[in-house]
Structures are given as structure tokens and as C-alpha cells.
Design an enzyme around this catalytic site. Structure first.
Site, PDB file in Angstrom:
ATOM      1  N   ARG A 125     -10.903   8.028   3.615  1.00 27.70           N
ATOM      2  CA  ARG A 125     -10.664   7.021   2.585  1.00 27.70           C
ATOM      3  C   ARG A 125     -11.964   6.536   1.923  1.00 27.70           C
ATOM      4  O   ARG A 125     -11.988   5.486   1.286  1.00 27.70           O
ATOM      5  CB  ARG A 125      -9.945   5.817   3.191  1.00 27.70           C
ATOM      6  CG  ARG A 125      -8.627   6.150   3.884  1.00 27.70           C
ATOM      7  CD  ARG A 125      -7.668   4.981   3.804  1.00 27.70           C
ATOM      8  NE  ARG A 125      -6.607   4.990   4.788  1.00 27.70           N
ATOM      9  CZ  ARG A 125      -5.575   5.841   4.821  1.00 27.70           C
ATOM     10  NH1 ARG A 125      -5.481   6.796   3.924  1.00 27.70           N
ATOM     11  NH2 ARG A 125      -4.642   5.726   5.753  1.00 27.70           N
TER      12      ARG A 125
ATOM     13  N   CYS B 256      -3.779   6.309   0.149  1.00 33.54           N
ATOM     14  CA  CYS B 256      -3.288   5.024  -0.349  1.00 33.54           C
ATOM     15  C   CYS B 256      -2.879   5.066  -1.823  1.00 33.54           C
ATOM     16  O   CYS B 256      -2.584   4.029  -2.420  1.00 33.54           O
ATOM     17  CB  CYS B 256      -4.348   3.945  -0.123  1.00 33.54           C
ATOM     18  SG  CYS B 256      -4.753   3.736   1.626  1.00 33.54           S
TER      19      CYS B 256
ATOM     20  N   GLU C  46     -16.802  -7.107  -5.020  1.00 35.19           N
ATOM     21  CA  GLU C  46     -15.368  -6.831  -4.842  1.00 35.19           C
ATOM     22  C   GLU C  46     -14.567  -8.133  -4.793  1.00 35.19           C
ATOM     23  O   GLU C  46     -13.511  -8.260  -5.410  1.00 35.19           O
ATOM     24  CB  GLU C  46     -15.126  -6.054  -3.532  1.00 35.19           C
ATOM     25  CG  GLU C  46     -15.467  -4.579  -3.580  1.00 35.19           C
ATOM     26  CD  GLU C  46     -14.386  -3.754  -4.281  1.00 35.19           C
ATOM     27  OE1 GLU C  46     -13.432  -4.319  -4.846  1.00 35.19           O
ATOM     28  OE2 GLU C  46     -14.519  -2.514  -4.269  1.00 35.19           O
TER      29      GLU C  46
ATOM     30  N   SER D 206      -6.859  -3.194  14.378  1.00 35.92           N
ATOM     31  CA  SER D 206      -6.291  -2.532  15.556  1.00 35.92           C
ATOM     32  C   SER D 206      -7.340  -2.076  16.563  1.00 35.92           C
ATOM     33  O   SER D 206      -7.198  -2.309  17.766  1.00 35.92           O
ATOM     34  CB  SER D 206      -5.424  -1.348  15.108  1.00 35.92           C
ATOM     35  OG  SER D 206      -6.179  -0.447  14.312  1.00 35.92           O
TER      36      SER D 206
ATOM     37  N   LYS E 292     -12.287  -7.158   5.882  1.00 36.36           N
ATOM     38  CA  LYS E 292     -11.652  -6.331   6.906  1.00 36.36           C
ATOM     39  C   LYS E 292     -12.507  -5.118   7.197  1.00 36.36           C
ATOM     40  O   LYS E 292     -12.914  -4.463   6.239  1.00 36.36           O
ATOM     41  CB  LYS E 292     -10.273  -5.903   6.395  1.00 36.36           C
ATOM     42  CG  LYS E 292      -9.541  -4.970   7.305  1.00 36.36           C
ATOM     43  CD  LYS E 292      -8.260  -4.502   6.663  1.00 36.36           C
ATOM     44  CE  LYS E 292      -7.662  -3.446   7.577  1.00 36.36           C
ATOM     45  NZ  LYS E 292      -6.544  -2.783   6.977  1.00 36.36           N
TER      46      LYS E 292
ATOM     47  N   LYS F   2     -12.602  -4.375   1.919  1.00 38.88           N
ATOM     48  CA  LYS F   2     -12.013  -3.558   2.988  1.00 38.88           C
ATOM     49  C   LYS F   2     -12.870  -2.313   3.151  1.00 38.88           C
ATOM     50  O   LYS F   2     -13.028  -1.530   2.220  1.00 38.88           O
ATOM     51  CB  LYS F   2     -10.573  -3.182   2.634  1.00 38.88           C
ATOM     52  CG  LYS F   2      -9.930  -2.288   3.675  1.00 38.88           C
ATOM     53  CD  LYS F   2      -8.475  -1.994   3.344  1.00 38.88           C
ATOM     54  CE  LYS F   2      -7.874  -1.065   4.370  1.00 38.88           C
ATOM     55  NZ  LYS F   2      -6.472  -0.755   4.081  1.00 38.88           N
TER      56      LYS F   2
ATOM     57  N   TYR G 193      -3.620  -9.103  16.135  1.00 37.78           N
ATOM     58  CA  TYR G 193      -2.605  -8.679  17.104  1.00 37.78           C
ATOM     59  C   TYR G 193      -2.647  -9.550  18.360  1.00 37.78           C
ATOM     60  O   TYR G 193      -1.781  -9.448  19.210  1.00 37.78           O
ATOM     61  CB  TYR G 193      -2.813  -7.200  17.457  1.00 37.78           C
ATOM     62  CG  TYR G 193      -2.814  -6.314  16.224  1.00 37.78           C
ATOM     63  CD1 TYR G 193      -1.627  -5.876  15.656  1.00 37.78           C
ATOM     64  CD2 TYR G 193      -4.005  -5.963  15.592  1.00 37.78           C
ATOM     65  CE1 TYR G 193      -1.613  -5.102  14.511  1.00 37.78           C
ATOM     66  CE2 TYR G 193      -4.017  -5.185  14.440  1.00 37.78           C
ATOM     67  CZ  TYR G 193      -2.824  -4.763  13.901  1.00 37.78           C
ATOM     68  OH  TYR G 193      -2.831  -4.017  12.749  1.00 37.78           O
TER      69      TYR G 193
ATOM     70  N   CYS H 168       0.864  -1.190   0.000  1.00 37.90           N
ATOM     71  CA  CYS H 168       0.000   0.000   0.000  1.00 37.90           C
ATOM     72  C   CYS H 168       0.890   1.226   0.000  1.00 37.90           C
ATOM     73  O   CYS H 168       2.103   1.120   0.096  1.00 37.90           O
ATOM     74  CB  CYS H 168      -0.913   0.010   1.219  1.00 37.90           C
ATOM     75  SG  CYS H 168      -2.272   1.199   1.047  1.00 37.90           S
TER      76      CYS H 168
ATOM     77  N   ARG I 208      -3.349   3.639  12.506  1.00 38.91           N
ATOM     78  CA  ARG I 208      -2.826   4.833  11.827  1.00 38.91           C
ATOM     79  C   ARG I 208      -1.816   5.559  12.703  1.00 38.91           C
ATOM     80  O   ARG I 208      -0.901   6.199  12.199  1.00 38.91           O
ATOM     81  CB  ARG I 208      -3.978   5.721  11.371  1.00 38.91           C
ATOM     82  CG  ARG I 208      -4.734   5.036  10.236  1.00 38.91           C
ATOM     83  CD  ARG I 208      -5.905   5.838   9.719  1.00 38.91           C
ATOM     84  NE  ARG I 208      -6.674   5.013   8.773  1.00 38.91           N
ATOM     85  CZ  ARG I 208      -7.865   5.358   8.312  1.00 38.91           C
ATOM     86  NH1 ARG I 208      -8.417   6.493   8.665  1.00 38.91           N
ATOM     87  NH2 ARG I 208      -8.493   4.557   7.460  1.00 38.91           N
TER      88      ARG I 208
HETATM   89  C1  PBG Z   1      -3.103   0.284   4.830  1.00 38.47           C
HETATM   90  C2  PBG Z   1      -3.685  -0.540   5.912  1.00 38.47           C
HETATM   91  C3  PBG Z   1      -4.487  -0.141   6.995  1.00 38.47           C
HETATM   92  C4  PBG Z   1      -4.666  -1.267   7.779  1.00 38.47           C
HETATM   93  C5  PBG Z   1      -4.013  -2.307   7.154  1.00 38.47           C
HETATM   94  N1  PBG Z   1      -3.431  -1.846   5.992  1.00 38.47           N
HETATM   95  C6  PBG Z   1      -4.972   1.187   7.385  1.00 38.47           C
HETATM   96  C7  PBG Z   1      -5.969   1.919   6.613  1.00 38.47           C
HETATM   97  O1  PBG Z   1      -6.524   1.459   5.616  1.00 38.47           O
HETATM   98  O2  PBG Z   1      -6.179   3.066   7.005  1.00 38.47           O
HETATM   99  C8  PBG Z   1      -5.422  -1.299   9.081  1.00 38.47           C
HETATM  100  C9  PBG Z   1      -5.033  -2.375  10.021  1.00 38.47           C
HETATM  101  C10 PBG Z   1      -5.536  -2.224  11.407  1.00 38.47           C
HETATM  102  O3  PBG Z   1      -6.303  -1.302  11.761  1.00 38.47           O
HETATM  103  O4  PBG Z   1      -5.151  -3.070  12.219  1.00 38.47           O
HETATM  104  N2  PBG Z   1      -3.959   0.712   3.855  1.00 38.47           N
END
Ligand code: PBG
Length: 323
Positions: free
Chosen positions: A217, A130, A233, A274, A248, A195, A313, A120, A205
């Protein structure tokens, strides 16, 4: 047959029998641990909003991967914190960039570890989006150059799988073509297919220093209320050559995971992101929930929904204590 002939509790009294009829069991083989790698030596910066997670320099990343291997976690996904950023993300594709260097060091020092690289631009661009910005929005096709270049560089440095997370249309196809032309026909692609533009990425972030500097985004990540769109998708990514597709975040999207599992015959991954992790940690810190119990229940729910693979995690904690 119904009550009183049937009594559902008969199978619940004895713990051995209960274990025998357990339908879903998470194992360490299912899990991928996300790790953040940064420049320097001996660096271990705690990520405040994600207790137990760190930005690690390559030397300490190697140590962390050895200890993950010791507890049975054999797959990681890498996110890079670069020394410098640019406006296209192309900086991430240089041979001496942070991810290629980390991949090479890991393959040399922890050869059994399956190393996945997130592909990315948001960690590498000054604006935190991105892709390439044209007229205040991310330009789809102009973003391919850096995604393809990153993928090929990572392949050259020995990555085991690439995982594009940018949500540009057509990027799986372009990456597949690029890898094949460079001779990496056997390198698998795990696509972040469905996603969503989610509030649950907040802590990430901070961890990856990748928050967009303007706007959000929602012109490229999916709108949370949509489910049919997720099937489109995923289907498109399969046609473009994805080997594994991902949903995701995981917990607010268990319905999407289940629909994908019922509909498609390739492995489904789910990213327990996260914010989902941090909520558990924060509530546990306050003594409001039993962290071990809730963690196991969460991972089990994601697998029960249909995920074959879980990026989480919680992976190390699960392997150390909960399996
Ligand atoms: C990058 C990306 C993101 C995450 C994984 N790859 C952040 C986003 O899209 O802002 C998020 C992972 C997480 O929150 O654990 N594009």
C-alpha cells in the site's frame, strides 16, 4: 528552587495524593472498540492472531454490543467481511450488503451505541487494494465513486459517523459533498488522515481478509519516516471538512499525535492497531509481561501524547478491569 528544598518524591508516597496529581486518565468515553461483522447466523469465528476478537454474524454482533454497553463502551467501529467481492468495492454500497445491514440491526437493537463505519475498499475488492486498479496501481479519482456510495448507503441505514481509511487524496471533500447533497449535512467524518504504510496491520488483514494480492500500500499510505507530511495530510483533511482527524498506528507514531495536538484545534483520534494489540497478547501469553499493567500504560501513553479518542481492541478489557 532545587534540591534540597524541592523533592519530587513528596508527591509520590501517598496513593491518594498520587491519584490527585495524576495528569492523564483514560476513561471509557475515550475509547472506540473495532468489531468485525460477517454473514450468517450464530457465527463467532475466532481471529487467531488477535485473541478475544472474533468475526461475528449480526445476531452475535448485537449481543457483543449490548455487553460493551454494559461495561460503558458506547462507540464501535465496524469492519465488514462480505459474502462476495468485486473489483471496485462498489459491492459494499448495496443496501443488502453486510455493513448497512449491521448498522440497521444495531441502531434498532442497541440504540444507545454510537456506530461508526470504516469506509474503504480493501475488504471488498478481489485484489485487496483500497481502490480501483488502473495499470497496476490504485487510481485516486476513480476510487471516489465507491467511497461516496458506501458513505451515503451507510448514512441511509443510520450510521452515526463515517471513517474513510483509504488514503486517496480529496476523498474527504468528495464524501462531504456526497453526504450533503443526499441531505446528511449533520453526519460527521472522522478521517484516517495520517495513516502510515505499516507492518503493524498484519493481524487485521487476516481478520478482515483484506491483504493486497499484489504489491503493497506504499503508493497511497504514508511513508513511516515522514512527520511534516503528516501535518500536511491532516491540514488538507481539515480543509476538506474532516470533523475528527486520525493518526494511525499509535505507538510508533506518538510524536505525530503530539505534533497534531499542538498544531490543530479539532479532536485527534489515534488507532492502536492490530499488531500493537497482538504483541501485547503474545508476550502476555508467554508470561513475559503483565498484560493488565502494560495495557493501561499503553492507552495512557496514547492519551498523554495528545489523543482525545483511541480506537483500540483493548477497549472491552480496559472497561471491564482497568478503569
Ligand atoms: C482498511 C483498514 C486497515 C486498518 C483499518 N482500516 C488495514 C490496512 O490499511 O491495511 C488496520 C487496522 C488494524 O490493523 O487494526 N484500509
Amino acid at each position: 528552587m532545587s534540591f534540597p528544598i524541592t523533592r519530587m518524591r513528596r508527591l509520590r508516597h501517598n496513593p491518594v495524593l498520587r491519584a490527585m496529581v495524576t495528569e492523564t486518565k483514560v476513561t471509557t468515553d475515550d475509547l472506540i472498540m473495532p468489531l468485525f461483522v460477517c454473514p450468517g447466523k450464530g457465527v463467532k469465528n475466532p481471529i487467531v492472531s488477535m485473541p478475544g476478537n472474533y468475526q461475528l454474524s449480526i445476531d452475535l454482533l448485537i449481543e457483543e454490543c449490548k455487553s460493551l454497553m454494559d461495561v460503558g463502551i458506547r462507540a464501535i467501529i465496524l469492519f465488514g467481511i462480505p459474502e462476495e467481492k468485486d473489483d471496485t468495492g462498489m459491492i459494499a454500497a448495496h443496501d443488502d450488503a453486510i455493513i448497512p445491514q449491521a448498522i440497521e440491526a444495531l441502531k434498532k437493537n442497541v440504540p444507545g451505541m454510537f456506530v461508526i463505519a470504516d469506509v474503504c475498499n480493501c475488504e471488498y475488492t478481489t485484489h485487496g487494494h483500497c481502490g480501483v486498479i488502473v495499470d497496476g496501481d490504485v487510481d485516486n479519482d476513480k476510487t471516489f465513486d465507491s467511497l461516496v456510495a458506501q458513505s451515503i448507503t451507510f448514512a441511509r441505514h443510520g450510521v452515526d459517523m463515517v471513517a474513510p481509511s483509504d488514503m486517496m487524496d480529496g476523498r474527504v471533500l468528495r464524501i462531504r459533498e456526497g453526504l450533503d447533497a443526499a441531505g446528511y449535512t449533520e453526519l460527521p467524518i472522522m478521517a484516517y488522515s495520517a495513516k502510515y504504510a505499516s507492518g503493524f496491520y498484519g493481524p487485521f488483514r487476516d481478520a478482515a481478509d483484506s491483504a493486497p494480492q499484489f504489491g503493497d500500500r506504499s503508493s497511497y499510505q504514508m511513508n513511516p519516516p515522514n512527520s511534516n507530511e503528516a501535518m500536511r495530510e491532516i491540514e488538507l483533511d481539515i480543509f476538506e471538512g474532516a470533523d475528527i482527524v486520525m493518526v494511525k498506528p499509535a505507538l510508533s507514531y506518538l510524536d505525530i499525535i503530539r505534533r497534531a495536538k499542538d498544531r490543530f484545534d479539532l479532536p485527534i483520534a489515534a488507532y492502536n492497531v492490530s499488531g500493537e494489540f497482538s504483541m501485547v497478547k503474545a508476550a502476555a501469553e508467554k508470561g513475559w509481561i503483565d498484560e493488565d499493567r502494560v495495557t493501561k500504560e499503553i492507552l495512557t501513553s496514547i492519551k498523554r501524547a495528545g489523543a482525545d479518542i483511541i480506537l483500540t481492541y483493548h477497549a472491552k478489557h480496559f472497561a471491564e478491569k482497568l478503569k
